[in-house]
Design a protein around this motif. Structure first.
Motif, PDB file in Angstrom:
ATOM      1  N   TYR A   1      61.494   5.289  24.005  1.00  0.00           N
ATOM      2  CA  TYR A   1      61.356   4.520  25.245  1.00  0.00           C
ATOM      3  C   TYR A   1      62.450   3.459  25.349  1.00  0.00           C
ATOM      4  CZ  TYR A   1      59.412   1.186  28.614  1.00  0.00           C
ATOM      5  OH  TYR A   1      59.239   0.336  29.668  1.00  0.00           O
ATOM      6  N   LEU A   2      62.718   2.778  24.245  1.00  0.00           N
ATOM      7  CA  LEU A   2      63.704   1.699  24.261  1.00  0.00           C
ATOM      8  C   LEU A   2      65.136   2.212  24.326  1.00  0.00           C
ATOM      9  CD1 LEU A   2      62.191  -0.678  21.535  1.00  0.00           C
ATOM     10  CD2 LEU A   2      62.169  -1.028  24.013  1.00  0.00           C
ATOM     11  N   ALA A   3      65.419   3.286  23.557  1.00  0.00           N
ATOM     12  CA  ALA A   3      66.810   3.722  23.382  1.00  0.00           C
ATOM     13  C   ALA A   3      67.204   4.927  24.222  1.00  0.00           C
ATOM     14  CB  ALA A   3      67.069   4.030  21.896  1.00  0.00           C
ATOM     15  N   PHE A   4      66.213   5.733  24.675  1.00  0.00           N
ATOM     16  CA  PHE A   4      66.551   6.967  25.387  1.00  0.00           C
ATOM     17  C   PHE A   4      65.745   7.135  26.671  1.00  0.00           C
ATOM     18  CE2 PHE A   4      67.663   7.597  20.965  1.00  0.00           C
ATOM     19  CZ  PHE A   4      68.950   8.098  21.061  1.00  0.00           C
ATOM     20  N   ASP A   5      65.324   6.009  27.260  1.00  0.00           N
ATOM     21  CA  ASP A   5      64.628   6.031  28.546  1.00  0.00           C
ATOM     22  C   ASP A   5      63.369   6.892  28.507  1.00  0.00           C
ATOM     23  OD1 ASP A   5      64.389   5.099  31.140  1.00  0.00           O
ATOM     24  OD2 ASP A   5      65.360   6.869  32.004  1.00  0.00           O
ATOM     25  N   GLY A   6      62.732   6.965  27.334  1.00  0.00           N
ATOM     26  CA  GLY A   6      61.477   7.693  27.205  1.00  0.00           C
ATOM     27  C   GLY A   6      61.621   9.185  27.028  1.00  0.00           C
ATOM     28  N   LYS A   7      62.857   9.691  26.977  1.00  0.00           N
ATOM     29  CA  LYS A   7      63.065  11.138  26.859  1.00  0.00           C
ATOM     30  C   LYS A   7      62.976  11.557  25.393  1.00  0.00           C
ATOM     31  CE  LYS A   7      66.137  11.164  30.868  1.00  0.00           C
ATOM     32  NZ  LYS A   7      67.528  11.336  31.344  1.00  0.00           N
ATOM     33  N   GLY A   8      62.083  12.487  25.099  1.00  0.00           N
ATOM     34  CA  GLY A   8      61.939  12.960  23.731  1.00  0.00           C
ATOM     35  C   GLY A   8      60.814  13.973  23.623  1.00  0.00           C
TER      36      GLY A   8
ATOM     37  N   HIS B   1      57.526  15.187  22.200  1.00  0.00           N
ATOM     38  CA  HIS B   1      56.381  14.584  21.510  1.00  0.00           C
ATOM     39  C   HIS B   1      55.929  15.404  20.313  1.00  0.00           C
ATOM     40  CE1 HIS B   1      54.289  17.486  24.131  1.00  0.00           C
ATOM     41  NE2 HIS B   1      53.418  17.517  23.156  1.00  0.00           N
ATOM     42  N   GLN B   2      56.283  16.708  20.298  1.00  0.00           N
ATOM     43  CA  GLN B   2      55.913  17.542  19.152  1.00  0.00           C
ATOM     44  C   GLN B   2      56.792  17.245  17.935  1.00  0.00           C
ATOM     45  OE1 GLN B   2      54.958  21.773  20.223  1.00  0.00           O
ATOM     46  NE2 GLN B   2      55.738  21.177  22.215  1.00  0.00           N
ATOM     47  N   ARG B   3      57.882  16.517  18.137  1.00  0.00           N
ATOM     48  CA  ARG B   3      58.804  16.167  17.050  1.00  0.00           C
ATOM     49  C   ARG B   3      59.031  14.657  17.008  1.00  0.00           C
ATOM     50  NH1 ARG B   3      61.069  20.600  13.777  1.00  0.00           N
ATOM     51  NH2 ARG B   3      60.112  22.416  14.736  1.00  0.00           N
ATOM     52  N   GLN B   4      57.943  13.916  17.053  1.00  0.00           N
ATOM     53  CA  GLN B   4      58.004  12.444  17.018  1.00  0.00           C
ATOM     54  C   GLN B   4      58.911  11.887  18.119  1.00  0.00           C
ATOM     55  OE1 GLN B   4      58.584  14.054  13.709  1.00  0.00           O
ATOM     56  NE2 GLN B   4      56.359  14.052  13.677  1.00  0.00           N
ATOM     57  N   TYR B   5      58.878  12.531  19.300  1.00  0.00           N
ATOM     58  CA  TYR B   5      59.637  12.095  20.473  1.00  0.00           C
ATOM     59  C   TYR B   5      61.146  12.109  20.208  1.00  0.00           C
ATOM     60  CZ  TYR B   5      55.099  10.959  22.283  1.00  0.00           C
ATOM     61  OH  TYR B   5      53.795  11.059  22.714  1.00  0.00           O
ATOM     62  N   CYS B   6      61.582  13.077  19.424  1.00  0.00           N
ATOM     63  CA  CYS B   6      63.012  13.225  19.124  1.00  0.00           C
ATOM     64  C   CYS B   6      63.763  13.652  20.384  1.00  0.00           C
ATOM     65  CB  CYS B   6      63.209  14.271  18.028  1.00  0.00           C
ATOM     66  SG  CYS B   6      64.944  14.604  17.649  1.00  0.00           S
ATOM     67  N   PRO B   7      64.811  12.909  20.788  1.00  0.00           N
ATOM     68  CA  PRO B   7      65.630  13.337  21.943  1.00  0.00           C
ATOM     69  C   PRO B   7      66.317  14.663  21.641  1.00  0.00           C
ATOM     70  CG  PRO B   7      66.020  11.021  21.396  1.00  0.00           C
ATOM     71  CD  PRO B   7      65.235  11.605  20.258  1.00  0.00           C
ATOM     72  N   ASP B   8      66.576  15.457  22.664  1.00  0.00           N
ATOM     73  CA  ASP B   8      67.155  16.792  22.480  1.00  0.00           C
ATOM     74  C   ASP B   8      68.504  16.759  21.776  1.00  0.00           C
ATOM     75  OD1 ASP B   8      65.088  18.257  23.453  1.00  0.00           O
ATOM     76  OD2 ASP B   8      65.888  18.489  25.469  1.00  0.00           O
ATOM     77  N   GLU B   9      69.282  15.685  21.989  1.00  0.00           N
ATOM     78  CA  GLU B   9      70.638  15.663  21.437  1.00  0.00           C
ATOM     79  C   GLU B   9      70.685  15.267  19.964  1.00  0.00           C
ATOM     80  OE1 GLU B   9      70.257  11.792  23.924  1.00  0.00           O
ATOM     81  OE2 GLU B   9      69.441  13.824  23.906  1.00  0.00           O
ATOM     82  N   ILE B  10      69.522  14.978  19.361  1.00  0.00           N
ATOM     83  CA  ILE B  10      69.475  14.553  17.964  1.00  0.00           C
ATOM     84  C   ILE B  10      68.753  15.591  17.122  1.00  0.00           C
ATOM     85  CG2 ILE B  10      68.633  12.752  16.375  1.00  0.00           C
ATOM     86  CD1 ILE B  10      68.875  10.765  18.668  1.00  0.00           C
ATOM     87  N   ASP B  11      69.245  15.834  15.923  1.00  0.00           N
ATOM     88  CA  ASP B  11      68.594  16.764  15.009  1.00  0.00           C
ATOM     89  C   ASP B  11      67.228  16.207  14.600  1.00  0.00           C
ATOM     90  OD1 ASP B  11      68.792  19.095  13.002  1.00  0.00           O
ATOM     91  OD2 ASP B  11      68.287  17.383  11.735  1.00  0.00           O
ATOM     92  N   PRO B  12      66.144  17.002  14.705  1.00  0.00           N
ATOM     93  CA  PRO B  12      64.796  16.504  14.397  1.00  0.00           C
ATOM     94  C   PRO B  12      64.644  15.965  12.970  1.00  0.00           C
ATOM     95  CG  PRO B  12      64.666  18.592  15.574  1.00  0.00           C
ATOM     96  CD  PRO B  12      66.112  18.380  15.233  1.00  0.00           C
ATOM     97  N   VAL B  13      65.339  16.581  12.002  1.00  0.00           N
ATOM     98  CA  VAL B  13      65.249  16.111  10.620  1.00  0.00           C
ATOM     99  C   VAL B  13      65.897  14.726  10.489  1.00  0.00           C
ATOM    100  CG1 VAL B  13      65.930  16.567   8.230  1.00  0.00           C
ATOM    101  CG2 VAL B  13      65.189  18.458   9.704  1.00  0.00           C
TER     102      VAL B  13
END
Length: 653
Positions: free
Chosen positions: A435-442, A444-456
């Motif tokens: 919410y703070l760093a990526f405007d809430g985009k993420g 939720h099945q991967r701890q709200y990981c944004p698409d452009e970041i590797d989930p690990v």
């Protein structure tokens, strides 16, 4: 010999063939998982790579598992060191799931060079757009570096002021990243507010000049990258031949999400000899705002003569839910559902009024509690946030990033430290940072990981952030319990120092800082008291249909908007789509195919005809959810024909 006996023998033969080859890899996998594969799944796994095909997979058909086994199966005998198979999907989380399956059956090195498993975007950028895109847009580079910077279409970075067009009669300028370069040379946009402006012939030339300057300066949007990659392949046949040799086989998972430009790219590569295999469910295409159209995918399959295979067994949902989904999408052929259901009825119609709409979450929560279902595995879905905002509990509406961060610390540093607590801590701090760093985009099945970041990488970052935030817990100062106002001040100081060390490029600190504040009216409340109050009432997630796509849930409450103003959110849009807008029907199909046990559709008080039309889908009408759905005793569970062969029990690795 009967057809059933022939199929049984064929299934056994293919199963042994797959097991024998995977055994050569020396990996340890559960033989029971292979033993559950159906004949349809095994036929795809054994399908020849040099024969392009389209695997039409219904919801809950084990598609990801099958793609993973297919990849491990083919990788196991792959001998070339210079060319490989590209397995592409559309989110990093989906790519990670496929990679996990491949490593499970093929070993830790199975998915490495020369093969590629990842998103379509990352493959395109790594092998076509970044190496060769500069040749087409005439970008000369900076200090010998010809890498093109990809700009999000929502970005308003300062340098974009040099790439804007003033349109006569329009107060706001049009920025170069708000529209894309197209194969036809006509600017295109996914933003509804700009469609009329961009389609005006008088504006096109000025917009094109602005876009050319943007591209020649080394910038492009993701949509530009697709079109430029297509142009590279059509104007430089030598490059197209090189890509075809590097990846002679391409498998695209979730193919219903292919854009027109991506289909054109595949078409060019197939013309150079690439064998393209598509996997997906075209009835789950719900990204029309990105110009995604399942009709174009069907035409591609027909023109390229892809052999069609099917996965028709739904291992997720019970038979009543499967039958209802078939009726919504207008399919006549029978589909097999999962073996058992734990409640009756499984599909329910509930009518709300303006006064009772806000009570839907409470009623749903009481029902799933009575059925013994886990609230975290249930969800309330709607087409858009406007409908959700009318039913979300007030305390959920006001939940800020600071409250999520505090709840995460309470779970992480709390006394119990159970697995659920640690998982909850990751989820909540992930949502807070997203919410703070990526405007809430993420995701939720991967701890709200944004698409452009590797989930690990994201998960490791969250663990480290939790560990370093010990100074913020407990919520006290010199023994005195902190209020939200006092604790938020400490949180700001902590995050300001952390912001410069983040392993990715987030929102600027100045922007994020404005979001770090206590909810209105809570500044003098004690933090720990508010957290304890929240923990008393476990919540059921309320989210959009788009967000739930791909999920498996135990129960779903699908809420129709109160009126028809919602684009695809009213029940009439689902069962009687106007102007041939079949995407609205697909919204309902995606939502209704999520649950395993129970589906409830809630609509505002209905006219007799509308009610009868919904009942005809297979919905049981009720005036009260509590008591209308009964939990079946274990021995009385409604049984459906099982899809696995009961005679196959042993396939030893």
């Amino acid at each position: 010999m009967k057809r059933a006996d022939k199929d049984r023998k064929k299934r056994w033969r293919l199963l042994v063939k797959v097991a024998d080859r995977l055994c050569l890899l020396g990996t340890s996998w559960d033989c029971g998982e292979l033993a559950r594969l159906t004949l349809e799944q095994l036929e795809f796994i054994n399908h020849r790579l040099d024969v392009p095909c389209y695997l039409a997979a219904c919801p809950g058909s084990g598609k990801t598992e099958v793609v993973g086994i297919k990849a491990a199966y083919e990788f196991s005998t792959w001998t070339s060191r210079y060319c490989g198979i590209a397995i592409l999907t559309f989110t990093k989380s989906a790519a990670s799931q496929i990679s996990e399956r491949v490593m499970k059956y093929g070993g830790i090195n199975a998915s490495r060079h020369p093969h590629f498993i990842g998103t379509f975007d990352s493959w395109l950028h790594n092998y076509i757009f970044q190496p060769f895109g500069h040749l087409f847009i005439k970008y000369t580079g900076r200090n010998g570096d010809k890498k093109i910077s990809v700009i999000d279409d929502d970005s308003r970075a300062g340098f974009l002021q040099g790439f804007k067009t003033k349109v006569p009669g329009v107060s706001m300028p049009v920025f170069a990243n708000q529209f894309s370069y197209s194969a036809t040379g006509i600017p295109e946009t996914t933003k509804e507010e700009l469609v009329t402006i961009i389609e005006d012939v008088q504006n096109r030339e000025e917009l094109k000049r602005c876009k050319v300057r943007f591209l020649k300066s080394g910038f492009a949007t993701y949509q530009d990258a697709e079109c430029i990659s297509y142009k590279v392949l059509t104007t430089r046949k030598d490059i197209a031949k090189y890509i075809a040799k590097r990846f002679p086989v391409i498998v695209v998972d979730e193919c219903q999400d292919l854009s027109p430009a991506e289909l054109k790219i595949l078409e060019q590569l197939q013309a150079e000899g690439v064998a393209v295999h598509l996997v997906g469910d075209l009835d789950q295409a719900i990204y029309e705002f990105r110009k995604v159209d399942p009709v174009l995918v069907r035409e591609y399959c027909k023109q390229q003569k892809l052999l069609e295979r099917e996965l028709t067994n739904n291992f997720r949902s019970n038979q009543q839910i499967v039958d209802l989904c078939q009726k919504i999408i207008g399919k006549d052929q029978a589909a097999k559902g999962a073996g058992k259901s734990m409640c009756s009825p499984q599909c329910v119609l509930y009518e709300y009024t303006d006064l009772t709409m806000a009570d839907l979450p409470t009623k749903f929560k009481e029902l799933i509690d009575a059925l013994g279902l886990n609230p975290s595995k249930c969800a309330i879905l709607a087409r858009g946030n406007t409908t959700l905002s009318k039913i979300a509990p007030q305390n959920d509406k006001k939940r800020k990033a600071v409250e999520l961060f505090a709840a995460a610390l309470d779970s992480y540093f709390g006394t119990s430290r159970k697995t659920d607590d640690l998982t909850n801590a990751l989820d909540q701090i992930g949502k807070s940072i997203a919410y703070l760093a990526f405007d809430g985009k993420g995701n939720h099945q991967r701890q709200y990981c944004p698409d452009e970041i590797d989930p690990v990488q994201w998960r490791m970052f969250l663990w480290e952030l939790l560990r370093r935030s010990s100074s913020l817990f407990p919520f006290e100062d010199s023994g005195a319990k902190l209020t939200w106002s006092g604790w938020v001040s400490k949180l700001k100081q902590f995050l300001q120092k952390e912001w410069a060390t983040l392993p990715f490029l987030p929102t600027a600190w100045g922007v994020a800082e404005t979001k770090i504040r206590a909810s209105s009216g809570t500044a003098k409340e004690q933090v720990i008291g508010a957290l304890i109050e929240r923990q008393r009432v476990p919540r059921v997630r309320t989210t959009t249909i788009h967000d739930a796509k791909g999920e498996t849930l135990d129960a779903v409450l699908l809420v129709s908007s109160p009126d028809k103003r919602s684009q695809g959110g009213h029940f009439e849009h689902w069962i009687r789509p106007a102007s041939g807008n079949e995407e609205h029907r697909r919204f309902a199909y995606v939502a209704c195919s999520r649950p395993r046990h129970l589906l409830i559709i809630a609509a505002k008080k209905l006219k007799a005809k509308d009610k009868n039309d919904l009942i005809s889908l297979g919905l049981a009408p009720t005036v009260d959810l509590i008591g209308a759905v009964k939990k079946l005793p274990e021995g009385d569970s409604i049984s459906c024909p099982t899809v696995a062969d009961p005679d196959v029990h042993t396939v030893a690795p």
